[in-house]
Design a protein around this motif. Structure first.
Motif, mmCIF file in Angstrom:
data_model
loop_
_atom_site.group_PDB
_atom_site.id
_atom_site.type_symbol
_atom_site.label_atom_id
_atom_site.label_comp_id
_atom_site.label_asym_id
_atom_site.label_seq_id
_atom_site.Cartn_x
_atom_site.Cartn_y
_atom_site.Cartn_z
ATOM 1 N N ARG A 1 0.866 -1.171 0.000
ATOM 2 C CA ARG A 1 0.000 0.000 0.000
ATOM 3 C C ARG A 1 0.904 1.223 0.000
ATOM 4 N NH1 ARG A 1 -3.059 1.297 4.306
ATOM 5 N NH2 ARG A 1 -1.607 0.229 5.661
ATOM 6 N N ALA A 2 0.539 2.251 -0.770
ATOM 7 C CA ALA A 2 1.378 3.449 -0.865
ATOM 8 C C ALA A 2 0.525 4.688 -1.078
ATOM 9 C CB ALA A 2 2.362 3.296 -2.020
ATOM 10 N N ARG A 3 1.055 5.805 -0.658
ATOM 11 C CA ARG A 3 0.388 7.087 -0.889
ATOM 12 C C ARG A 3 0.543 7.471 -2.362
ATOM 13 N NH1 ARG A 3 -0.483 8.575 4.248
ATOM 14 N NH2 ARG A 3 1.127 8.233 5.787
ATOM 15 N N ALA A 4 -0.390 8.232 -2.874
ATOM 16 C CA ALA A 4 -0.309 8.704 -4.261
ATOM 17 C C ALA A 4 0.990 9.468 -4.461
ATOM 18 C CB ALA A 4 -1.507 9.594 -4.582
ATOM 19 N N GLY A 5 1.724 9.137 -5.509
ATOM 20 C CA GLY A 5 2.975 9.809 -5.816
ATOM 21 C C GLY A 5 4.188 9.312 -5.064
ATOM 22 N N GLU A 6 3.997 8.419 -4.104
ATOM 23 C CA GLU A 6 5.118 7.893 -3.335
ATOM 24 C C GLU A 6 5.930 6.922 -4.194
ATOM 25 O OE1 GLU A 6 5.969 4.977 0.498
ATOM 26 O OE2 GLU A 6 3.914 5.556 0.042
ATOM 27 N N GLY A 7 7.223 6.911 -4.020
ATOM 28 C CA GLY A 7 8.097 5.950 -4.690
ATOM 29 C C GLY A 7 8.798 5.087 -3.662
ATOM 30 N N PRO A 8 8.180 3.992 -3.217
ATOM 31 C CA PRO A 8 8.816 3.135 -2.211
ATOM 32 C C PRO A 8 10.211 2.668 -2.636
ATOM 33 C CG PRO A 8 6.529 2.519 -2.504
ATOM 34 C CD PRO A 8 6.867 3.491 -3.605
ATOM 35 N N HIS A 9 11.018 2.363 -1.647
ATOM 36 C CA HIS A 9 12.368 1.853 -1.893
ATOM 37 C C HIS A 9 12.302 0.348 -2.162
ATOM 38 C CE1 HIS A 9 14.629 5.462 -0.749
ATOM 39 N NE2 HIS A 9 13.571 5.704 0.000
ATOM 40 N N VAL A 10 13.127 -0.095 -3.109
ATOM 41 C CA VAL A 10 13.150 -1.509 -3.498
ATOM 42 C C VAL A 10 14.578 -2.019 -3.389
ATOM 43 C CG1 VAL A 10 12.684 -3.158 -5.344
ATOM 44 C CG2 VAL A 10 11.238 -1.125 -5.101
ATOM 45 N N TRP A 11 14.752 -3.145 -2.705
ATOM 46 C CA TRP A 11 16.046 -3.800 -2.591
ATOM 47 C C TRP A 11 15.935 -5.240 -3.068
ATOM 48 C CZ3 TRP A 11 14.525 -0.462 1.292
ATOM 49 C CH2 TRP A 11 15.397 0.582 1.601
ATOM 50 N N VAL A 12 17.036 -5.755 -3.569
ATOM 51 C CA VAL A 12 17.159 -7.176 -3.904
ATOM 52 C C VAL A 12 18.281 -7.730 -3.032
ATOM 53 C CG1 VAL A 12 17.730 -8.844 -5.698
ATOM 54 C CG2 VAL A 12 16.364 -6.824 -6.261
ATOM 55 N N ASN A 13 18.007 -8.834 -2.354
ATOM 56 C CA ASN A 13 18.998 -9.494 -1.512
ATOM 57 C C ASN A 13 19.607 -10.660 -2.276
ATOM 58 O OD1 ASN A 13 18.484 -7.903 0.950
ATOM 59 N ND2 ASN A 13 16.463 -8.810 0.745
ATOM 60 N N THR A 14 20.933 -10.783 -2.206
ATOM 61 C CA THR A 14 21.635 -11.807 -2.974
ATOM 62 C C THR A 14 22.062 -12.982 -2.102
ATOM 63 O OG1 THR A 14 23.798 -10.782 -2.678
ATOM 64 C CG2 THR A 14 22.498 -10.070 -4.592
ATOM 65 N N ARG A 15 22.402 -14.060 -2.766
ATOM 66 C CA ARG A 15 22.807 -15.289 -2.106
ATOM 67 C C ARG A 15 24.003 -15.084 -1.179
ATOM 68 N NH1 ARG A 15 22.913 -18.565 -6.717
ATOM 69 N NH2 ARG A 15 20.667 -18.579 -6.622
ATOM 70 N N ASP A 16 24.920 -14.187 -1.545
ATOM 71 C CA ASP A 16 26.120 -13.959 -0.731
ATOM 72 C C ASP A 16 25.919 -12.892 0.350
ATOM 73 O OD1 ASP A 16 26.106 -11.639 -2.225
ATOM 74 O OD2 ASP A 16 28.062 -11.971 -3.147
ATOM 75 N N GLY A 17 24.669 -12.467 0.572
ATOM 76 C CA GLY A 17 24.355 -11.554 1.665
ATOM 77 C C GLY A 17 24.341 -10.083 1.308
ATOM 78 N N ARG A 18 24.586 -9.732 0.061
ATOM 79 C CA ARG A 18 24.522 -8.325 -0.338
ATOM 80 C C ARG A 18 23.071 -7.869 -0.425
ATOM 81 N NH1 ARG A 18 26.602 -7.739 -5.662
ATOM 82 N NH2 ARG A 18 26.220 -9.956 -5.837
ATOM 83 N N ARG A 19 22.882 -6.574 -0.219
ATOM 84 C CA ARG A 19 21.558 -5.948 -0.338
ATOM 85 C C ARG A 19 21.708 -4.833 -1.359
ATOM 86 N NH1 ARG A 19 18.406 -2.469 4.176
ATOM 87 N NH2 ARG A 19 16.318 -2.761 3.341
ATOM 88 N N VAL A 20 21.146 -5.015 -2.561
ATOM 89 C CA VAL A 20 21.315 -4.079 -3.664
ATOM 90 C C VAL A 20 20.093 -3.177 -3.747
ATOM 91 C CG1 VAL A 20 21.690 -3.870 -6.145
ATOM 92 C CG2 VAL A 20 22.707 -5.792 -4.881
ATOM 93 N N HIS A 21 20.334 -1.855 -3.617
ATOM 94 C CA HIS A 21 19.239 -0.896 -3.677
ATOM 95 C C HIS A 21 18.860 -0.654 -5.130
ATOM 96 C CE1 HIS A 21 17.580 3.277 -2.540
ATOM 97 N NE2 HIS A 21 16.757 2.367 -2.093
ATOM 98 N N ALA A 22 17.613 -0.914 -5.475
ATOM 99 C CA ALA A 22 17.158 -0.804 -6.862
ATOM 100 C C ALA A 22 16.301 0.423 -7.109
ATOM 101 C CB ALA A 22 16.369 -2.064 -7.239
ATOM 102 N N SER A 23 16.154 1.327 -6.140
ATOM 103 C CA SER A 23 15.304 2.495 -6.294
ATOM 104 C C SER A 23 15.682 3.544 -5.256
ATOM 105 C CB SER A 23 13.848 2.082 -6.167
ATOM 106 O OG SER A 23 13.545 1.753 -4.849
#
Length: 85
Positions: free
Chosen positions: A58-80
């Motif tokens: 759920r999000a407010r109109a116009g909001e751009g939530p943050h998106v991350w992808v977590n990798t097998r080796d424990g990294r957290r890659v910010h995609a937004s």
């Protein structure tokens, strides 16, 4: 990655203040999970065996939530942050 923000109109036809923010895409080979963080809620989901990812918050109109992808080796890659169309 593709994003979309959507909401149903109020009784008077105007968009509501809150709606849904969805993320779909094809993740990298070493990705294991998707994490979406918005102002109203957050969502975690596993990456499907074929690499497909899907998540929605759920999000407010116009909001751009943050998106991350977590990798097998424990990294957290910010995609937004991204602004959905």
């Amino acid at each position: 990655m593709s994003t979309k923000h959507f909401t149903l109109p109020d009784d008077d036809g105007r968009p509501q203040e809150q709606g849904w923010f969805a993320v779909t895409g094809q993740a990298a080979h070493d990705a294991v999970s998707l994490h979406i963080v918005g102002e109203l809620e957050e969502h975690r989901s596993a990456v499907h065996a074929d690499g497909l990812v899907f998540g929605m918050v759920r999000a407010r109109a116009g909001e751009g939530p943050h998106v991350w992808v977590n990798t097998r080796d424990g990294r957290r890659v910010h995609a937004s942050p991204l602004m959905a169309s």
